[in-house]
Write an enzyme that holds these catalytic residues in place. Sequence first.
Site, PDB file in Angstrom:
ATOM      1  CE1 TYR A 142      -3.742   2.464   0.786  1.00  0.00           C
ATOM      2  CE2 TYR A 142      -2.315   3.245   2.542  1.00  0.00           C
ATOM      3  CZ  TYR A 142      -3.426   3.405   1.753  1.00  0.00           C
ATOM      4  OH  TYR A 142      -4.231   4.507   1.917  1.00  0.00           O
ATOM      5  CE  LYS A 146      -3.554   5.351  -1.440  1.00  0.00           C
ATOM      6  NZ  LYS A 146      -4.558   6.041  -2.300  1.00  0.00           N
TER       7      LYS A 146
END
Length: 232
Positions: A142, A146
């Site tokens: 993740y 990002k």
Amino acid sequence: MSVVLITGGSRGIGAATVRRFSNAGHQVYFLYEKAHEAAAQVAAETGAIPICADVADREAVAAAFKKLPDLDILVCNAGISIPGLMSMLPDEDWDRLFDVNVKGMYHCINAAMPFFLAKQAGSVVTVSSMWGQVGGSCEAAYSATKGAVIALSKALAKELGPSGIRVNCVAPGVILTDMCADIEPEILEELRQESPIGRNGTAEDVAEAIDYLANAPFVTGQVLGVNGGFVI
């Protein structure tokens, strides 16, 4: 009145952003993938127009953008999280994270370009995370997506600025949305105590920051942390 498209608009930060822009009198459309009932509720509350499309699917995105009369502001909010140790993350989960969080942004910005280039104006706000800035344990994949959102936003700000198109990014911290639903209350309390402001964030906190960046005419290429001082 601007025409605004918000991805991932059926809940959480996206829904709060739909409400904020709708309340300001803009013509708002939003994309969602599966949450039909939630999307219908947001539409009923706000008058915004929902469009069902998976941002990871280029053809679905292209079809969705054909339903827009024009576009002034694009908010790339759609995103997913699959936490866990990277060494135990299946390849398909890694791929899905990048397909939604990064490729979805790529598809939507490219689809918005004909609108923006035709009038040499436009505003894009992307949604990253504080883990994209500093990395998060058990959030490696993740965090990687990002971080890519931040890098792409900065690069596009330079690339598209001469065409009158601004690109900015928000990096939320601990925000009390569905993504936090599986976090133990004790951990959320510990995170609250770590924040200099003394609370965790709300979807409305992030929507306010998105609104600012979308409409700030001399701001581009910036990453605005919305984290209560958790990351400074």
